[in-house]
Design a protein around this motif. Structure first.
Motif, PDB file in Angstrom:
ATOM      1  N   VAL A  62      80.546  82.979  32.937  1.00 36.81           N
ATOM      2  CA  VAL A  62      80.004  81.784  32.459  1.00 36.81           C
ATOM      3  C   VAL A  62      78.567  82.418  31.495  1.00 36.81           C
ATOM      4  O   VAL A  62      78.149  81.793  30.399  1.00 36.81           O
ATOM      5  N   LEU A  63      78.258  83.759  31.694  1.00 35.02           N
ATOM      6  CA  LEU A  63      77.443  84.515  30.874  1.00 35.02           C
ATOM      7  C   LEU A  63      77.646  85.318  29.891  1.00 35.02           C
ATOM      8  O   LEU A  63      77.121  86.196  29.099  1.00 35.02           O
ATOM      9  N   SER A  64      79.133  85.121  29.360  1.00 35.32           N
ATOM     10  CA  SER A  64      79.688  85.990  28.278  1.00 35.32           C
ATOM     11  C   SER A  64      80.292  84.890  27.389  1.00 35.32           C
ATOM     12  O   SER A  64      80.227  83.684  27.688  1.00 35.32           O
ATOM     13  N   PHE A  65      81.105  85.606  26.350  1.00 38.82           N
ATOM     14  CA  PHE A  65      81.877  84.679  25.357  1.00 38.82           C
ATOM     15  C   PHE A  65      83.287  84.535  25.891  1.00 38.82           C
ATOM     16  O   PHE A  65      83.952  83.750  25.036  1.00 38.82           O
ATOM     17  N   GLY A  66      83.544  84.955  27.143  1.00 36.43           N
ATOM     18  CA  GLY A  66      84.877  84.627  27.514  1.00 36.43           C
ATOM     19  C   GLY A  66      85.435  83.311  27.563  1.00 36.43           C
ATOM     20  O   GLY A  66      86.279  82.989  27.139  1.00 36.43           O
ATOM     21  N   PRO A  67      84.632  82.372  28.300  1.00 38.70           N
ATOM     22  CA  PRO A  67      85.092  80.816  28.190  1.00 38.70           C
ATOM     23  C   PRO A  67      85.113  80.429  26.546  1.00 38.70           C
ATOM     24  O   PRO A  67      86.319  79.514  26.294  1.00 38.70           O
ATOM     25  N   LEU A  68      84.280  80.897  25.843  1.00 34.42           N
ATOM     26  CA  LEU A  68      84.654  80.504  24.201  1.00 34.42           C
ATOM     27  C   LEU A  68      85.978  80.985  23.876  1.00 34.42           C
ATOM     28  O   LEU A  68      86.636  80.331  23.015  1.00 34.42           O
ATOM     29  N   ALA A  69      86.095  82.226  24.017  1.00 29.82           N
ATOM     30  CA  ALA A  69      87.365  82.977  23.635  1.00 29.82           C
ATOM     31  C   ALA A  69      88.389  82.218  23.912  1.00 29.82           C
ATOM     32  O   ALA A  69      89.613  82.383  23.350  1.00 29.82           O
ATOM     33  N   MET A  70      88.557  81.747  25.403  1.00 29.74           N
ATOM     34  CA  MET A  70      89.816  81.089  25.701  1.00 29.74           C
ATOM     35  C   MET A  70      90.003  79.813  25.138  1.00 29.74           C
ATOM     36  O   MET A  70      91.378  79.545  25.293  1.00 29.74           O
ATOM     37  N   THR A  71      89.292  79.316  24.346  1.00 34.04           N
ATOM     38  CA  THR A  71      89.263  78.176  23.682  1.00 34.04           C
ATOM     39  C   THR A  71      90.411  78.335  22.391  1.00 34.04           C
ATOM     40  O   THR A  71      91.117  77.347  21.893  1.00 34.04           O
ATOM     41  N   PHE A  72      90.492  79.772  21.962  1.00 28.60           N
ATOM     42  CA  PHE A  72      91.082  79.852  20.745  1.00 28.60           C
ATOM     43  C   PHE A  72      92.109  81.089  20.587  1.00 28.60           C
ATOM     44  O   PHE A  72      92.511  81.310  19.485  1.00 28.60           O
ATOM     45  N   LEU A  73      91.724  81.833  21.485  1.00 31.27           N
ATOM     46  CA  LEU A  73      92.677  83.189  21.873  1.00 31.27           C
ATOM     47  C   LEU A  73      93.632  83.086  22.955  1.00 31.27           C
ATOM     48  O   LEU A  73      93.399  82.247  23.838  1.00 31.27           O
ATOM     49  N   GLU A  74      94.927  83.600  22.720  1.00 31.97           N
ATOM     50  CA  GLU A  74      96.045  83.439  23.496  1.00 31.97           C
ATOM     51  C   GLU A  74      96.088  85.097  24.251  1.00 31.97           C
ATOM     52  O   GLU A  74      96.773  85.219  25.104  1.00 31.97           O
ATOM     53  N   ASN A  75      95.559  86.229  23.518  1.00 34.25           N
ATOM     54  CA  ASN A  75      95.683  87.405  24.016  1.00 34.25           C
ATOM     55  C   ASN A  75      95.063  87.408  25.449  1.00 34.25           C
ATOM     56  O   ASN A  75      93.371  87.731  25.037  1.00 34.25           O
ATOM     57  N   TRP A  76      95.196  87.712  26.304  1.00 31.99           N
ATOM     58  CA  TRP A  76      94.149  87.734  27.590  1.00 31.99           C
ATOM     59  C   TRP A  76      93.451  89.048  27.574  1.00 31.99           C
ATOM     60  O   TRP A  76      92.409  89.125  28.262  1.00 31.99           O
ATOM     61  N   TYR A  77      94.134  90.220  26.926  1.00 29.85           N
ATOM     62  CA  TYR A  77      93.318  91.280  26.928  1.00 29.85           C
ATOM     63  C   TYR A  77      91.920  91.284  26.179  1.00 29.85           C
ATOM     64  O   TYR A  77      90.870  91.895  26.641  1.00 29.85           O
ATOM     65  N   ILE A  78      92.107  90.640  25.251  1.00 27.55           N
ATOM     66  CA  ILE A  78      91.027  90.496  24.033  1.00 27.55           C
ATOM     67  C   ILE A  78      89.924  89.409  24.917  1.00 27.55           C
ATOM     68  O   ILE A  78      88.811  89.740  24.927  1.00 27.55           O
ATOM     69  N   ILE A  79      90.319  88.412  25.580  1.00 27.60           N
ATOM     70  CA  ILE A  79      89.682  87.583  26.320  1.00 27.60           C
ATOM     71  C   ILE A  79      88.914  88.402  27.430  1.00 27.60           C
ATOM     72  O   ILE A  79      87.545  88.342  27.681  1.00 27.60           O
ATOM     73  N   PHE A  80      89.530  89.108  28.231  1.00 29.49           N
ATOM     74  CA  PHE A  80      88.959  90.037  29.203  1.00 29.49           C
ATOM     75  C   PHE A  80      87.874  90.880  28.505  1.00 29.49           C
ATOM     76  O   PHE A  80      86.758  91.139  29.190  1.00 29.49           O
TER      77      PHE A  80
END
Length: 228
Positions: free
Chosen positions: A143-161
């Motif tokens: 919750v302290l990263s941009f990970g949750p935001l990235a999940m809303t518009f990205l499908e590439n899990w490597y980039i999300i991680f």
């Protein structure tokens, strides 16, 4: 000259810590190391008891006996403790060794700095754990990263991680490390040190994102379960 190692003082004033190291022996450091490692182990135990990274237990609960599930839970707990030791040891001794190669600072003084960093990493995990506990659910992103935001518009899990590893605490760690190194090395500090520290965080994020597809903590849990 003697001074006492204060964790919170070192976090707020890493330059003062660097100055004290240059003036003589710092007392109480080993006690602080022991305290931080014990608190870290307790945090990982609480995360395991609550159910973080123990998804394999669901399969055992549904397809095995109650005794198998109990043994599995204990095995997963041991695996979590082992992972906590590996995690803290790397960021304490491993990163201190890496920084000693990137700077003109010897290995042992950097351990005083990295204990502060380990504490920050544990604090970040504690905050996430508290938020997930209050929410009654868990997630693979911080919750302290941009990970949750990235999940809303990205499908590439490597980039999300990858994005998930670059948190507010990553920036804070770079700031603390830079202030310490700048004061310790004085006017001789290389101007590229700040970029080296940032690059180090990016490399860690890339590596962690890669192993996110083969989570080590879960593997340790499975190995412990299989061994029992």
């Amino acid at each position: 000259m003697y001074s006492t190692y204060g964790y919170w003082r070192s976090l707020i004033y890493p330059d003062r810590l660097a100055g004290e190291l240059g003036q003589g022996t710092v007392m109480g450091f080993k006690r602080r190391v022991f305290g931080v490692f014990i608190l870290g182990i307790i945090l990982f135990i609480l995360r395991d008891i609550w159910g973080m990274n123990t998804e394999t237990m669901t399969y055992i609960l549904a397809n095995s006996t109650a005794d198998d599930y109990t043994i599995g839970r204990y095995a997963a707990l041991i695996g979590s403790i082992l992972w906590s030791l590996v995690y803290m040891a790397f960021h304490f001794w491993g990163v201190a060794w890496i920084l000693s190669k990137l700077t003109n600072i010897q290995f042992k003084p950097l351990l005083k700095l990295q204990l502060v960093v380990v504490g920050l990493l544990l604090l970040e995990k504690a905050i996430n754990f508290l938020v997930f506990t209050i929410a009654g659910k868990t997630a693979s992103v911080s919750v302290l990263s941009f990970g949750p935001l990235a999940m809303t518009f990205l499908e590439n899990w490597y980039i999300i991680f990858f994005v998930n590893q670059l948190t507010i605490f990553s920036a804070l760690i770079v700031a603390v490390q830079y202030r310490f190194i700048r004061f310790y090395e004085g006017e001789e500090i290389r101007k590229d040190v700040i970029w080296l520290l940032i690059a180090l965080q990016i490399i860690f994020a890339l590596f962690t994102a890669a192993i996110g597809f083969v989570p080590v903590e879960k593997m340790l849990n499975l190995l412990m379960i299989g061994g029992l």
